[in-house]
Each structure stands twice: as C-alpha cells, then as structure tokens.
Design a protein around this motif. Structure first.
Motif, PDB file in Angstrom:
ATOM      1  N   PHE A 107       0.825  -1.206   0.000  1.00  0.00           N
ATOM      2  CA  PHE A 107       0.000   0.000   0.000  1.00  0.00           C
ATOM      3  C   PHE A 107       0.865   1.264   0.000  1.00  0.00           C
ATOM      4  N   PHE A 108       2.058   1.159   0.582  1.00  0.00           N
ATOM      5  CA  PHE A 108       2.940   2.325   0.675  1.00  0.00           C
ATOM      6  C   PHE A 108       3.851   2.460  -0.542  1.00  0.00           C
ATOM      7  N   PHE A 109       4.590   1.411  -0.866  1.00  0.00           N
ATOM      8  CA  PHE A 109       5.626   1.526  -1.887  1.00  0.00           C
ATOM      9  C   PHE A 109       5.090   1.533  -3.323  1.00  0.00           C
ATOM     10  N   THR A 110       4.004   0.801  -3.577  1.00  0.00           N
ATOM     11  CA  THR A 110       3.506   0.733  -4.953  1.00  0.00           C
ATOM     12  C   THR A 110       3.148   2.105  -5.521  1.00  0.00           C
ATOM     13  N   ARG A 112       8.028   2.708  11.934  1.00  0.00           N
ATOM     14  CA  ARG A 112       7.811   2.546  10.493  1.00  0.00           C
ATOM     15  C   ARG A 112       6.434   3.068  10.110  1.00  0.00           C
ATOM     16  N   LEU A 113       5.426   2.753  10.901  1.00  0.00           N
ATOM     17  CA  LEU A 113       4.061   3.233  10.642  1.00  0.00           C
ATOM     18  C   LEU A 113       4.004   4.756  10.713  1.00  0.00           C
ATOM     19  N   LEU A 114       4.692   5.331  11.692  1.00  0.00           N
ATOM     20  CA  LEU A 114       4.717   6.789  11.829  1.00  0.00           C
ATOM     21  C   LEU A 114       5.319   7.453  10.589  1.00  0.00           C
ATOM     22  N   ILE A 115       6.426   6.904  10.115  1.00  0.00           N
ATOM     23  CA  ILE A 115       7.087   7.475   8.937  1.00  0.00           C
ATOM     24  C   ILE A 115       6.204   7.360   7.702  1.00  0.00           C
ATOM     25  N   MET A 116       5.567   6.198   7.521  1.00  0.00           N
ATOM     26  CA  MET A 116       4.668   6.030   6.385  1.00  0.00           C
ATOM     27  C   MET A 116       3.505   7.013   6.461  1.00  0.00           C
ATOM     28  N   THR A 152      12.782   3.854   6.538  1.00  0.00           N
ATOM     29  CA  THR A 152      11.772   2.881   6.103  1.00  0.00           C
ATOM     30  C   THR A 152      12.433   1.639   5.527  1.00  0.00           C
ATOM     31  N   TYR A 153      13.465   1.830   4.696  1.00  0.00           N
ATOM     32  CA  TYR A 153      14.213   0.688   4.161  1.00  0.00           C
ATOM     33  C   TYR A 153      14.805  -0.149   5.291  1.00  0.00           C
ATOM     34  N   LEU A 154      15.468   0.507   6.238  1.00  0.00           N
ATOM     35  CA  LEU A 154      16.121  -0.198   7.342  1.00  0.00           C
ATOM     36  C   LEU A 154      15.104  -0.966   8.184  1.00  0.00           C
ATOM     37  N   PHE A 155      14.020  -0.303   8.535  1.00  0.00           N
ATOM     38  CA  PHE A 155      13.008  -0.945   9.377  1.00  0.00           C
ATOM     39  C   PHE A 155      12.373  -2.130   8.665  1.00  0.00           C
ATOM     40  N   ASN A 156      12.154  -2.000   7.359  1.00  0.00           N
ATOM     41  CA  ASN A 156      11.563  -3.103   6.605  1.00  0.00           C
ATOM     42  C   ASN A 156      12.485  -4.318   6.564  1.00  0.00           C
ATOM     43  N   ILE A 157      13.756  -4.083   6.353  1.00  0.00           N
ATOM     44  CA  ILE A 157      14.725  -5.179   6.314  1.00  0.00           C
ATOM     45  C   ILE A 157      14.769  -5.903   7.655  1.00  0.00           C
ATOM     46  N   ALA A 158      14.819  -5.118   8.737  1.00  0.00           N
ATOM     47  CA  ALA A 158      14.891  -5.702  10.071  1.00  0.00           C
ATOM     48  C   ALA A 158      13.617  -6.484  10.410  1.00  0.00           C
TER      49      ALA A 158
END
Length: 398
Positions: free
Chosen positions: A245-248, A299-303, A324-330
C-alpha cells in the motif's frame, strides 16, 4: 569478484525497476490504479519464473540463467526506451520480472553450492548491501544526468549492461544443485526431532539480512509453545500488505501529489538506498520483542508522514525513506526467523507463497484505494494492516 559483479548486475535491474514506473507515469500518464496492476503483474511473473528457474538450475547449472537473462534484459531495454505505446510498458514489466527472477535464483544457488555453509549468511548479507549501495549510486548518477539523457543514450546503456552480463557469466563459478557435502552436513547437524529443512527453499526466499540460523534453531522448541504458525503468517500478511500500500504508489505520490520531477525522485531513492546500505553494517543482528514492536510503530509513523504529505523537504524525504528501508529489512528478517521457529523449520516455502500472494494483492488494491478515497484511504489501510502485523511480534517471548 563474481559476487561484487553480481551486485552491480542486480543493482542495474533495480535501477530499471524505478525507471519503468517513472516512464509509465511521465510519458504514458498512468494513474495509481494502473501502477498497482503493473506491480501485481510483476510479482506474478516473478513468482512463476522463480520456480521454473530453480528447476532449470538444478538440471543445467546456474550460469545458464545469467546467459538467458542477458538477451531478456536487452529486449526489455529496447522495448522500454522505444516509447512506442503503453503495451511497451507491459512488455517491459514482464521482461523485468523475468530477468530479476533468473538472476536472483542464479546468484542464490551459486552461493549455496560454491561457499561453505557457515559463509552463506555472510555472503547473502554482503551481496544484499552491495546491491543496494550500487543501486543507490546508479539512481543518483541518473538523477544528475536526467531521465531524458538515459532514454536518449539507451544504446550506450545497453552496451554497458551487455559487457557486465558477459563478464559475470565468465567469472561466475559453475554450479549445479546437488547433495554437496555442505548441504549434507547441515541436514545431519539438525536435531533429529526437527523436520528436515529445505535449504534451497529457505535461502531462495529468505531475507538476505537475517539472524543466524544457529540462534533460530536453538530457540525453536521454546517458541513453539507460545507462538503459532498462524500468528506469524497473520503478521506477515499485514506487513506485506502495508508495504505494498505504501511503496507501490510512492513514485506516483512523489510526481503527482508532491509535484516533484523525475530527477528529484531518482535522487531521493538513490541517496536513501546508499545511506540504508551503509547503515545496515551497524544495525543489530537480532531484535527482541520490545525493539521489534517499536521498530514497526516507527515505520508506521514514517509512512503516515509520507502519505499525509507532511514531509516535503528533500532531507526529510531522504531520512524518512532511509529509515523505512532499514526498518523493513529488520522486520522482514524478524518475521522470517519467527516463522522458522514457530514451524520448526517445516515448509519454509509457505512463507514465500504467503508473502508473494500478499504482495500481489496489496499491489493490485493499492491503486484502487487512492481512487476510492484518496490518500486518506491509503493511510487508514496502511495503519490497519500495520497493526495486524503486530500480532506475532507481541506474542513473541523474546
């Protein structure tokens, strides 16, 4: 050397991924719904070709996949940069997914068969970091030259890619899937009370930055009593949907909502990927429950700030996208390790299937959310699915 060149090769394909979106939005004026359809088409093709590619590698060797990917990508570039009609975008999207599936399977299998088992995680992590770093470099370089320059110089661009592909083919170790001594040793070392681990399935989908397998295996039995597979897969579905929903539609938001240029978007993505790849070296290898929950909420806050158009300055966007990249990877690594623990390493391919289906559905729906209710609907959907993904992280005992 071959691993470094592999990273450059994959980084090139990563660059093309964003370029396809930018060309589709700028030159063909596609809306968010069409962008979502294109993304879901990519995921479907990637999933199908990945499974076929692994079988080909088993019988013919992984180098063949690299050789096939070269003409596929050259055809992709010719179709994309011809700027003929919208069908060229569809063809480019299909060929891009085809090539990425071939290359990633080839590299994963080569790592498995050419390195000692204790080096697999390290090699995957280095490959992932280098790929992200070089992709960031390429994106920033193109932003400095302009997207138009890239299109006008497509012949030179194709020649450079062809040279890199042929060099990778020559340097990559010959590798065929077999019961090598490394795979044999791993299977023998797993406790007999545990289900046999499908090493190929695990490595093939496993996030390239993960906690050690020794740690995961040592905690399986204690986690089994408190965390179910259903809990983890529910969190995976929520996590993947919120990501889609965010990246697309993100490139669409940058260009159409915030009114930014293609070159600016390329620069933001590029710098964020460079910073994220470097920062991974300092990121913790394991997250406890508290840190995992905090990471997801941040991550939710940043999005939320992104979608609400609160962030408008370039440095704000770069920092936010990097985090966001870092949090997603982790979080991806955390959820994967929880699945392995909860399932006792049984059927790791289930994680892959659920993730791919969630990504495809999320990408397909993402555009309709914007059409139905604007970015407010997108924001609500990201929030709800992110909260769903908290389930396994909260129930996890450590």
């Amino acid at each position: 050397m071959w691993l470094l060149l592999s990273s450059v090769y994959v980084a090139f394909l990563g660059l093309i991924d964003l370029v396809i979106d930018l060309i589709a939005i700028n030159y063909y004026r596609v809306n968010a719904t069409t962008l979502g359809l294109l993304a879901s088409l990519w995921i479907f093709v990637y999933a199908v070709i990945s499974r076929l590619a692994s079988r080909v590698a088993e019988n013919k060797g992984s180098k063949l996949l690299i050789m096939v990917s070269i003409p596929v990508t050259l055809t992709l570039l010719a179709s994309l940069f011809s700027l003929g009609n919208f069908y060229h975008i569809i063809i480019s999207q299909i060929l891009h997914a085809f090539s990425v599936a071939l290359v990633r399977n080839s590299i994963s299998i080569t790592i498995l068969n050419s390195l000692e088992s204790e080096d697999w995680n390290y090699a995957n992590r280095i490959f992932f970091q280098l790929s992200m770093f070089f992709e960031g470099i390429f994106l920033y370089a193109i932003s400095s030259l302009s997207l138009t320059f890239l299109i006008d110089s497509s012949t030179i661009f194709s020649a450079i890619f062809l040279s890199a592909g042929l060099l990778l083919f020559l340097l990559m170790p010959s590798s065929r899937l077999s019961l090598s001594r490394d795979l044999f040793r791993v299977e023998k070392n797993v406790n007999s009370s545990l289900s046999t681990i499908s090493i190929l399935s695990s490595i093939g989908y496993e996030p390239l930055y993960t906690p050690s397998k020794a740690r995961m295996l040592s905690r399986m039995l204690e986690t089994r009593n408190t965390l179910s597979v259903g809990d983890v897969l529910t969190s995976v579905i929520g996590f993947r949907l919120s990501n889609s929903f965010f990246f697309t539609p993100l490139a669409f938001i940058f260009l159409r909502v915030l009114g930014m240029s293609s070159e600016f978007v390329l620069a933001v993505y590029g710098i964020a990927k460079i910073l994220a790849s470097v920062s991974l070296s300092f990121f913790p290898n394991h997250m406890g429950r508290g840190l995992a929950v905090t990471t997801l909420l941040l991550r939710l806050l940043i999005m939320t700030l992104f979608v609400s158009s609160v962030l408008t300055r370039s440095y704000e966007l770069i920092i936010a996208l990097t985090l966001t990249y870092l949090f997603n990877i982790a979080l991806d690594a955390k959820l994967y390790s929880l699945y392995i623990e909860a399932s006792l390493a049984n059927s790791p391919s289930t994680y892959s299937i659920v993730s791919e289906l969630s990504n495809m559905i999320g990408s397909l729906v993402s555009g309709y959310l914007i059409v139905l209710g604007g970015l407010t609907t997108t924001l609500v959907s990201i929030t709800m699915t992110s909260l769903v993904s908290l389930k396994a992280l909260i129930k996890n005992g450590s």
